[in-house]
Design a protein around this motif. Structure first.
Motif, short mmCIF file in Angstrom:
data_model
loop_
_atom_site.label_atom_id
_atom_site.label_comp_id
_atom_site.label_asym_id
_atom_site.label_seq_id
_atom_site.Cartn_x
_atom_site.Cartn_y
_atom_site.Cartn_z
N TYR A 177 53.88 59.87 12.87
CA TYR A 177 53.29 58.55 12.83
C TYR A 177 54.13 57.55 13.61
CZ TYR A 177 50.62 60.32 8.82
OH TYR A 177 49.80 61.05 7.99
N CYS A 178 53.46 56.69 14.32
CA CYS A 178 54.09 55.56 14.96
C CYS A 178 54.02 54.36 14.02
CB CYS A 178 53.38 55.24 16.28
SG CYS A 178 54.06 53.83 17.19
N ALA A 179 55.07 53.56 14.01
CA ALA A 179 55.13 52.39 13.14
C ALA A 179 55.72 51.22 13.90
CB ALA A 179 55.95 52.68 11.88
N ALA A 180 55.37 50.02 13.46
CA ALA A 180 55.86 48.81 14.11
C ALA A 180 56.06 47.71 13.08
CB ALA A 180 54.88 48.33 15.19
N GLY A 181 56.97 46.81 13.39
CA GLY A 181 57.23 45.69 12.51
C GLY A 181 58.03 44.62 13.21
N ARG A 182 58.27 43.55 12.51
CA ARG A 182 59.06 42.46 13.06
C ARG A 182 60.54 42.79 13.00
NH1 ARG A 182 56.70 37.41 13.76
NH2 ARG A 182 54.51 37.29 13.09
N GLN A 183 61.27 42.21 13.94
CA GLN A 183 62.71 42.34 13.96
C GLN A 183 63.32 41.02 13.49
OE1 GLN A 183 64.44 43.31 17.78
NE2 GLN A 183 66.52 42.82 17.09
N TYR A 184 64.11 41.08 12.44
CA TYR A 184 64.85 39.93 11.94
C TYR A 184 66.33 40.23 12.11
CZ TYR A 184 60.38 38.68 9.84
OH TYR A 184 59.06 38.37 9.63
N GLY A 185 66.86 39.77 13.22
CA GLY A 185 68.23 40.12 13.54
C GLY A 185 68.34 41.61 13.76
N ASP A 186 69.13 42.27 12.92
CA ASP A 186 69.28 43.72 12.99
C ASP A 186 68.51 44.43 11.89
OD1 ASP A 186 72.65 43.92 11.52
OD2 ASP A 186 70.81 42.93 10.88
N THR A 187 67.51 43.74 11.33
CA THR A 187 66.71 44.31 10.24
C THR A 187 65.30 44.59 10.72
OG1 THR A 187 68.00 43.11 8.57
CG2 THR A 187 65.85 43.96 7.91
N CYS A 188 64.79 45.73 10.33
CA CYS A 188 63.43 46.12 10.68
C CYS A 188 62.76 46.74 9.47
CB CYS A 188 63.45 47.12 11.84
SG CYS A 188 61.85 47.87 12.20
#
Length: 121
Positions: free
Chosen positions: A95-106
């Motif tokens: 599965y491919c997944a995507a999300g926002r990057q908050y600094g070094d957090t995903c």
């Protein structure tokens, strides 16, 4: 809304290679973190690769390190997972997944439908 479409799965013999692709569309800020997961029935979904489209991180998990490589295209709309020296234990739905990057957090919160990888002996 972010939309992800995986492709490239298939059936190969042990030792073979596959290149999985994930084409992403939608808000760019909502997919600055891209990842690949795999899952087999009865087991937890396992992260195998992750990258930040803006740079700073591109890594694969210990279980596949040295055999799998995660990368992106120049336009940063497609993420690839190169699977080399495949073994039967790699058989899974990927599965491919995507999300926002908050600094070094995903924390990926968008998912594709998956592409099946089957490795035979």
């Amino acid at each position: 809304q972010v939309h992800l479409v995986e492709s490239g799965g298939g059936s190969v013999q042990s030792g073979g290679s596959l290149r999985l692709s994930c084409v992403a569309s939608g808000d760019t800020n909502s997919r600055r973190c891209m990842a690949w997961f795999r899952q087999v029935p009865g087991k937890e979904r396992e992260a195998v690769g992750i990258l930040y489209t803006g740079g700073g991180l591109s890594e694969t998990s210990a279980s596949v390190k040295g055999r799998f490589t995660i990368s992106q295209d120049n336009d940063k709309n497609t993420v690839f997972l190169q699977l080399n020296r495949l073994i039967p234990e790699d058989t899974a739905m990927y599965y491919c997944a995507a999300g926002r990057q908050y600094g070094d957090t995903c924390l990926p919160n968008h998912w594709g439908q998956g592409t099946q990888v089957t490795v035979s002996s």
